[in-house]
Design an enzyme around this catalytic site. Structure first.
Site, PDB file in Angstrom:
ATOM      1  N   LYS A 130       0.803  -1.219   0.000  1.00  0.00           N
ATOM      2  CA  LYS A 130       0.000   0.000   0.000  1.00  0.00           C
ATOM      3  C   LYS A 130       0.838   1.273   0.000  1.00  0.00           C
ATOM      4  O   LYS A 130       0.304   2.357  -0.269  1.00  0.00           O
ATOM      5  CB  LYS A 130      -0.959  -0.006   1.189  1.00  0.00           C
ATOM      6  N   SER A 169      -2.993 -12.264   4.266  1.00  0.00           N
ATOM      7  CA  SER A 169      -3.290 -12.197   2.837  1.00  0.00           C
ATOM      8  C   SER A 169      -2.126 -12.738   2.013  1.00  0.00           C
ATOM      9  O   SER A 169      -2.330 -13.310   0.939  1.00  0.00           O
ATOM     10  CB  SER A 169      -3.636 -10.769   2.426  1.00  0.00           C
TER      11      SER A 169
END
Length: 332
Positions: A47, A287
């Site tokens: 991110k 994830s």
């Protein structure tokens, strides 16, 4: 010649690819699994890429000016990336964050001087989420119309509809993978959160070789909320994109880009993350474990023998130490 960087913004991207050879050997895999270690970004997640891109894109367009406050809704890693970039650029930062994220994420955002507000603590958002059964798109609309519209000097990032999100992956993540593999990549695996990573990277890779398979990961049925199990252990950072109303799918998710969707349950993600820590010494989040599990199952398919699979590992396992991810007594 000396190389001294002057800002963390210069450290974003160019993350390494690693072949997890010990893991491959243990499973007897006949395909290569290369993992892109996004925790090499300055704030340890993929991110960082979109945080920097969305802020700098807003600055260029005049949407973000000195003295403004940057605002976003996020489950964690985007908030951390934005908080860090905001700090180095001199902006204030506020994030509306999901209640169930790990404590580490709150602490890191606060360390960067950011303000965190739980979604349940903002009445306008909490009401919409309750009435719609968790429609995040409707919640963002309520935040815009009922909260932010009453404030001045605000830039709302809105990662789920911000075109700079997939664009930065098309401009950086995809080319990095193509260059580092010298174009020898057959299958690309990525989680669907906002859809930016799989869409942007997939778009670039397809432009270089239309035959590359793009695999999009979404949570399995048992990792999604239901009437019987309203609060399951979800795969953090991975969201469904099929089987839900189209208006709830993030605008940053290109539904035409992937060749196959792959469902992963939390227990499978946990096991993969725990295992690769012991075989290859990389500590990753849930994830990322989901991405490795999916890549493993793809590598076991007879038709994929000898192929190269690239999986994006979004973040570090250090953000999950307060969760059950590395609790060996949980979901074994």
């Amino acid at each position: 010649m000396a190389k001294i960087y002057e800002s963390i913004t210069e450290l974003v991207g160019r993350t390494p690819l690693l072949e997890i050879k010990n893991y491959e050997k243990k499973h007897g895999l006949q395909a290569k699994i290369l993992v892109k270690l996004e925790y090499y970004n300055p704030n340890q997640s993929v991110k960082d890429r979109i945080a920097l891109a969305m802020i700098e894109n807003a600055e260029k367009k005049g949407l973000l000016k000195p003295g403004y406050t940057i605002v976003e809704t996020t489950s964690g890693n985007t908030g951390i990336g934005l908080a860090a970039i905001a700090a180095t650029k001199g902006y204030r930062f506020r994030v509306y964050i999901q209640d169930q994220v790990s404590q580490e994420r709150y602490q890191v955002i606060h360390a960067f001087g950011g303000e965190t507000i739980k979604l349940s603590e903002e009445p306008a958002i909490a009401k919409v989420l309750e009435e719609t059964g968790g429609d995040f798109v409707a919640a963002i609309k309520a935040l815009r119309e009922e909260v932010l519209s009453k404030e001045k000097d605000i830039f709302f990032v809105d990662q789920v509809s911000n075109p700079a999100n997939p664009a930065i992956h098309e401009a950086t993540t995809g080319p990095e993978i193509w260059e580092d593999t010298e174009g020898k990549v057959d299958i690309f695996v990525a989680n669907v959160g906002t859809g930016g990573t799989v869409s942007g990277t997939g778009r670039y890779l397809k432009s270089k070789n239309p035959g590359i398979q793009i695999i999009a990961i979404q949570p399995g049925e048992n990792s999604l909320p239901s009437e019987e199990n309203p609060e399951p252990e979800e795969i953090t950072g991975v969201h469904p994109f099929e089987g839900i109303p189209v208006e709830r799918v993030p605008q940053t998710m290109d539904l035409q880009i992937y060749d196959e969707k792959f469902e992963v349950e939390t227990i499978e993600a946990y096991r993969a993350a725990r295992e690769v820590a012991k075989t290859d010494g990389i500590l990753i989040g849930t994830s990322s474990g989901a991405a490795i599990h999916a890549a493993t199952q793809l590598a076991k398919r007879p038709e994929n023998e000898g192929k190269t699979i690239v999986a994006v590992l979004p973040d570090t396992g250090l953000r999950y130490l307060s969760t059950n991810l590395f609790n060996e007594e949980f979901l074994v």
